[in-house]
Design an enzyme around this catalytic site. Structure first.
Site, PDB file in Angstrom:
ATOM      1  N   ASP A   1       0.877  -1.153   0.000  1.00 50.76           N
ATOM      2  CA  ASP A   1       0.000   0.000   0.000  1.00 50.76           C
ATOM      3  C   ASP A   1       0.931   1.224   0.000  1.00 50.76           C
ATOM      4  OD1 ASP A   1      -2.443   1.561   0.442  1.00 50.76           O
ATOM      5  OD2 ASP A   1      -1.632   1.874   2.450  1.00 50.76           O
TER       6      ASP A   1
ATOM      7  N   ASP B   1      -0.012   5.128   1.003  1.00 50.42           N
ATOM      8  CA  ASP B   1      -0.195   6.084   2.099  1.00 50.42           C
ATOM      9  C   ASP B   1      -0.287   5.372   3.444  1.00 50.42           C
ATOM     10  OD1 ASP B   1      -0.427   8.619   0.598  1.00 50.42           O
ATOM     11  OD2 ASP B   1      -2.152   7.601  -0.300  1.00 50.42           O
TER      12      ASP B   1
ATOM     13  N   LYS C   1     -10.524  -1.953  -1.877  1.00 47.88           N
ATOM     14  CA  LYS C   1     -10.302  -2.730  -0.657  1.00 47.88           C
ATOM     15  C   LYS C   1     -11.525  -2.557   0.256  1.00 47.88           C
ATOM     16  CE  LYS C   1      -5.382  -1.522  -1.030  1.00 47.88           C
ATOM     17  NZ  LYS C   1      -4.287  -0.744  -0.429  1.00 47.88           N
TER      18      LYS C   1
ATOM     19  N   ASP D   1      -1.300  -0.936   6.138  1.00 49.89           N
ATOM     20  CA  ASP D   1      -1.505  -0.260   7.427  1.00 49.89           C
ATOM     21  C   ASP D   1      -2.972  -0.165   7.827  1.00 49.89           C
ATOM     22  OD1 ASP D   1      -2.011   3.208   6.946  1.00 49.89           O
ATOM     23  OD2 ASP D   1      -2.024   1.730   5.342  1.00 49.89           O
TER      24      ASP D   1
END
Length: 199
Positions: free
Chosen positions: A19, A21, A150, A175
């Site tokens: 991922d 960010d 997602k 995250d």
């Protein structure tokens, strides 16, 4: 030591999917500030707890749901463009996430890397370029590149296909809860990257 922070799971992985960010770039606080400044112009609110719980969602979905929840009619294209403009202005202040950068440096050239992000290609490219990491990634799968965000596995499965690696041989760095759910649904091992306040 950074590797204690993010130990790799057991297995021989043939590709790493990241991922962007909050995973590669420590950009979530800047994203939240950009959202707050943008939404203030429309009388909308986006509390920090909601912002982080929605991590991994697309900008379009966020604006759509904020409109619905707060009885607003913010124009999606205008709000998205303004938020991106404010975020890019903050890019010089953004750094890489501790622990993740060490894995990128240690494994670059040994296994192929891809990014799978709910952010736009414009945003992802700007972030990676600001950190001088753009050339590390063979594949970028961004919000425009898949239909189901997602926690659907589509983005991660697309990344694996583009790299030519079976899903079970991919390791995901994520995250957010939505991102972890997407990795699990794709049949991939994952590393959970701690949020800023957990590091």
């Amino acid at each position: 030591m950074p590797f204690v922070l993010l130990p790799l799971p057991d297995g021989e992985f043939k590709a790493y999917l990241f991922d962007c960010d909050g995973t590669i770039t420590d950009s979530m606080p800047a994203h939240h500030r950009a959202w707050l400044e943008t939404l203030a112009e429309w009388g909308a609110e986006f509390p920090q707890d909601l912002f982080y719980s929605w991590g991994g969602r697309t900008v379009v979905d966020v604006i759509t749901d904020l409109n619905r929840m707060q009885g607003l009619d913010m124009p999606i294209d205008v709000v998205a463009a303004r938020r991106e403009e404010l975020f890019q202005a903050m890019l010089p202040t953004i750094t890489a996430v501790p622990g993740v950068l060490e894995h990128i440096d240690a494994s670059y050239g040994r296994v192929p890397f891809g990014v799978v992000s709910g952010s736009t290609r414009e945003s992802v490219t700007a972030s990676l370029t600001a950190l001088d990491l753009m050339n590390r990634f063979e594949v970028l799968v961004c919000a425009e590149d898949y239909a189901r965000p997602k926690p659907d596995p589509e983005g991660y499965l697309t990344g694996a296909r583009l790299l030519g690696v079976a899903p079970e041989n991919c390791l995901v760095f994520e995250d957010t809860d939505l991102g972890v759910a997407a990795a699990e649904a794709a049949g991939m091992a994952y590393i959970r990257v701690p949020a800023p306040w957990e590091r």
